[in-house]
Design an enzyme around this catalytic site. Structure first.
Site, PDB file in Angstrom:
ATOM      1  CD  GLU A   1      -3.706  -6.054   3.039  1.00  0.00           C
ATOM      2  OE1 GLU A   1      -4.396  -5.305   3.739  1.00  0.00           O
ATOM      3  OE2 GLU A   1      -2.488  -5.904   2.903  1.00  0.00           O
TER       4      GLU A   1
ATOM      5  CD  GLU B   1      -3.046  -0.922   2.242  1.00  0.00           C
ATOM      6  OE1 GLU B   1      -2.772  -0.238   3.238  1.00  0.00           O
ATOM      7  OE2 GLU B   1      -4.129  -1.511   2.102  1.00  0.00           O
TER       8      GLU B   1
HETATM    9  C1  GAL Z   1      -4.032  -2.707   5.264  1.00  0.00           C
HETATM   10  C2  GAL Z   1      -2.608  -3.211   5.403  1.00  0.00           C
HETATM   11  C3  GAL Z   1      -2.543  -4.468   6.230  1.00  0.00           C
HETATM   12  C4  GAL Z   1      -3.373  -4.333   7.475  1.00  0.00           C
HETATM   13  C5  GAL Z   1      -4.786  -3.973   7.095  1.00  0.00           C
HETATM   14  C6  GAL Z   1      -5.713  -3.845   8.268  1.00  0.00           C
HETATM   15  O1  GAL Z   1      -4.027  -1.358   4.980  1.00  0.00           O
HETATM   16  O2  GAL Z   1      -2.043  -3.438   4.146  1.00  0.00           O
HETATM   17  O3  GAL Z   1      -1.200  -4.730   6.560  1.00  0.00           O
HETATM   18  O4  GAL Z   1      -2.836  -3.343   8.292  1.00  0.00           O
HETATM   19  O5  GAL Z   1      -4.786  -2.744   6.427  1.00  0.00           O
HETATM   20  O6  GAL Z   1      -7.023  -3.523   7.894  1.00  0.00           O
END
Ligand code: GAL
Length: 690
Positions: free
Chosen positions: A311, A158
């Site tokens: 994710e 990110e």
């Molecule tokens: C994303 C990040 C992850 C984790 C997640 C939590 O932004 O890439 O590592 O922190 O959020 O929601």
């Protein structure tokens, strides 16, 4: 370049959907790793992402390498038939780097240092940071290049940092020199003769740091362009290293969804596979439509080809004010919704919920409740569904007849301190238009204003405040070529330097939209509405005179603008001088879509049932609490249950059906529109080996 599935699928196995998530096993004793892979297999996990935040473990002191633990993990996953998406760990440098090289730490607008102790504390401009990042990437790639578990690269995580520090000032100047060549050209582009800002020496040019009053918007716009490019340079450097070692493996970096910090079109063109992280709020009734929009945008960034959810959360996140879990079924519904919108991979942050650290209250696929917990039970259920769908779904395409135009440059330019209304928010307006389509069951894609638009029946411009000449000519050519266009207020007000066009709107656009004279802008306060006869407008209104021959489809009633156009039509082009309330916008866009020959995938669907056609499958998704019955022509087989559906289909709360349909019974949107393809700027997930 192979498709995602080509590289991740064991030989001889049918196509499949990638399923898994970030695995951060360095938090756990090694016995837990064995337990993890056992449970992954139970859940049908096919892929884990390793190493995202492992820099301090791999390089505990400058130049030292500790790979043994990662070797054991790579071997373990391979033994269990699980592929590895290997991340370069460069988003979170170890504490020693900040201590020994403070210049690697970014500075905020006020000159304050962002210290280590969290993550993403790196300056994109720091030479030292870049050298360390290149070195660890080189060693990681060299070590695992031939490893059979390795399926794909995930660069950094990110990318989202800004830097206003001294080293950033130097690279900002270099970026500006490349863009403008001379200081005179920069002074002209930024209009520095206003407020005595004229630069006499490059050394005077700084990132737009804290200042007394409004900053120069063209300066801020270029800083945002530069920041996106600087981060992209970091990405490219690492991508090129891993490509050298593994030319056949796809490379990605995970986007934040609809995030303003990166020019998503430019970035996507640099990736082999476009991936995104999606975290909608389970309590927000708008989340289903939001997911659909993120899916459509990401698929479009991938040139219409498959994309990846890198994710999402199996349950609650821990970064909102109040963080709600997902009721049983919602995780599955949203995972399958992503598949419907063209994803070939659904992955999570993270596999096993942490017991320590900043995210111990953030859900995992395997929650604190463990194997017996309902979150894990749902993880298993999703794995079963994806295994069933994979052979039929993976690699197939979503077709739509509508393109929504979006551009980061315009977003950045419009988002300025001196705007007439702080209430005008690019992302909210684009969201409102996409939502209006979603409510009308009209699938849509996104496109850049430079893309070839001829393949779309209907093009929508919710809010492109900045349009360069190429984009304007493209819109004009699209309508001349027979396309139907709807533009929202403030379209094309500014040129590429954020200079207001003569007359307030470009003459070519005025001619296209049937505008004789744009008099004044009348932004609306919170809660204020304008009466437009058949609907109410919000947020904005405009005082304009229609050109002869243009038709005022809806006019303002009462107030200062009485009788002036709220909706103007000039042939196949329309201009909306206000933002209609949601139901009215949805009605308006449906009517235009119908006229342009684009129809909903299924007629007469209840609200909160989404229908998406992917390949020869019809996904029906129930985004609501109560069961509903959907009536469909013909007989269909539901791939999830194996049952035959004739006539009526009952969808339970959060229910999903994936039906095999024949084109005659449920027309493919391509029958009404055309297949989504993009011009330069986006590229599909490559299919052949590089
Ligand atoms: C994303 C990040 C992850 C984790 C997640 C939590 O932004 O890439 O590592 O922190 O959020 O929601």
């Amino acid at each position: 370049m192979p498709s995602l599935d080509d590289v991740t699928r064991p030989p001889g196995r049918p196509p499949r959907i990638l399923y898994g998530g970030d695995w951060n096993p360095e938090q756990w004793p090694e016995e837990t790793w064995t337990e993890d892979v056992r449970l992954m297999r139970r859940a049908g996990v096919t892929s884990v992402t390793l190493g995202v935040f492992s820099w301090a473990r791999i390089e505990p002191s400058p130049g030292k390498r500790e790979f043994d633990w990662l070797d054991r993990l790579m071997d373990l996953t391979h033994t269990h038939g699980i592929g590895v998406v290997l991340a370069t760990p460069t988003s979170s440098p170890p504490p020693w780097m900040g201590r020994l090289h403070p210049e690697t730490l970014p500075r905020d607008e006020d000159g304050r240092t962002e210290w280590w102790g969290s993550r993403q504390h790196f300056s994109h401009s720091s030479e030292v940071y870049r050298q360390y990042a290149a070195s660890i990437t080189e060693d990681l790639a060299a070590r695992y290049a031939g490893h059979p578990a390795l399926t794909m690269w995930h660069i950094n995580n990110e990318y989202c940092t800004y830097d206003w520090g001294d080293e950033a000032a130097r690279t900002f100047r270099r970026w500006l020199q490349d863009r403008y060549g001379t200081l005179d050209a920069l002074n002209t582009a930024w209009g520095t003769d206003f407020w005595s800002q004229r630069y006499g020496d490059w050394a005077e040019v700084l990132p737009p740091r804290r200042a007394h009053y409004l900053k120069n918007p063209a300066h801020v716009l270029d800083f945002r362009r530069y920041t996106s490019d600087q981060l992209l340079a970091c990405y490219r450097a690492e991508r090129d290293i891993v490509r050298r070692h593994t030319p056949d493996l796809p490379v990605t970096t995970n986007f934040m969804p609809f995030w303003s910090g990166q020019d998503g079109w430019t970035w996507a063109a640099e990736e082999d596979l476009v991936s995104v992280d999606v975290y909608p709020d389970p309590r927000d009734p708008g989340s289903a439509a939001y997911n659909a929009m993120i899916g459509d945008l990401t698929r479009s960034q991938a040139g219409g080809g498959p994309w990846m959810v890198m994710e999402q959360a199996a349950g609650a996140v821990n970064w909102r004010g109040v963080n709600h879990p997902k009721p049983y079924g919602l995780n599955r519904l949203w995972a399958l919704q992503a598949i419907a919108h063209g994803a070939d991979a659904v992955c999570y942050f993270q596999w096993r919920q942490s017991r320590q650290g900043a995210e111990k209250f953030h859900s995992g696929m395997l929650g604190h409740a463990g194997e017996r917990g309902r979150v894990f039970q749902e993880t298993v259920r999703i794995g079963e569904d994806l295994a069933r769908l994979g052979p039929r779904v993976a690699g197939s395409r979503v077709t739509t007849g509508i393109a929504v135009l979006h551009d980061w440059n315009s977003w950045w330019a419009g988002d300025q301190e001196g705007a007439l209304s702080r209430r005008v928010d690019h992302a909210e307006i684009v969201g409102a238009w996409h939502r209006a389509l979603w409510d009308a069951h009209l699938p849509a894609s996104f496109a850049h204003p430079h893309h070839d638009l001829g393949c779309h029946r209907l093009v929508l411009v919710p809010h492109l405040y900045l349009l360069d000449d190429t984009a304007i000519d493209n819109l004009v050519a699209y309508v001349r070529g027979g396309g139907t266009l709807v533009c929202g207020f403030l379209t094309g007000i500014a040129d590429q330097d954020d200079r207001v066009r003569p007359g307030g709107m470009d003459a070519r656009l005025c001619e296209l939209l049937g505008i004789d004279l744009l008099q004044e802008w009348w932004p609306l306060d919170e809660g204020e509405h304008v009466d437009c006869g058949t609907f109410r407008g919000t947020l904005w209104s405009e005082e304009l005179i229609a050109a002869p021959g243009a038709e005022t489809v809806a006019a303002y009633r009462g107030g200062e603008l009485d009788g002036l156009p709220a909706v103007l039509r000039n042939g196949r082009a329309r201009y909306l001088t206000t933002l209609p309330e949601p139901a009215a916008l949805s009605r308006l866009l449906s009517a235009v879509a119908e006229e342009a020959g684009v129809r909903p995938v299924v007629d007469g669907l209840p609200a909160d049932v989404e229908a998406v056609r992917r390949g020869d499958l019809l996904f029906l998704l129930r985004h609501g609490h109560d069961p509903v019955t959907v009536t469909l022509p013909g007989r269909h087989r539901d791939l999830l249950t194996g049952t035959e559906i004739a006539g009526a289909l009952k969808l339970e709360r959060y229910g999903v059906a994936v039906l095999e349909v024949s084109g005659a019974q449920v027309p493919e949107p391509a029958d009404a529109g055309t297949r989504e393809e993009h011009g330069p700027g986006a590229r599909p997930v490559p299919e052949g080996r590089r």
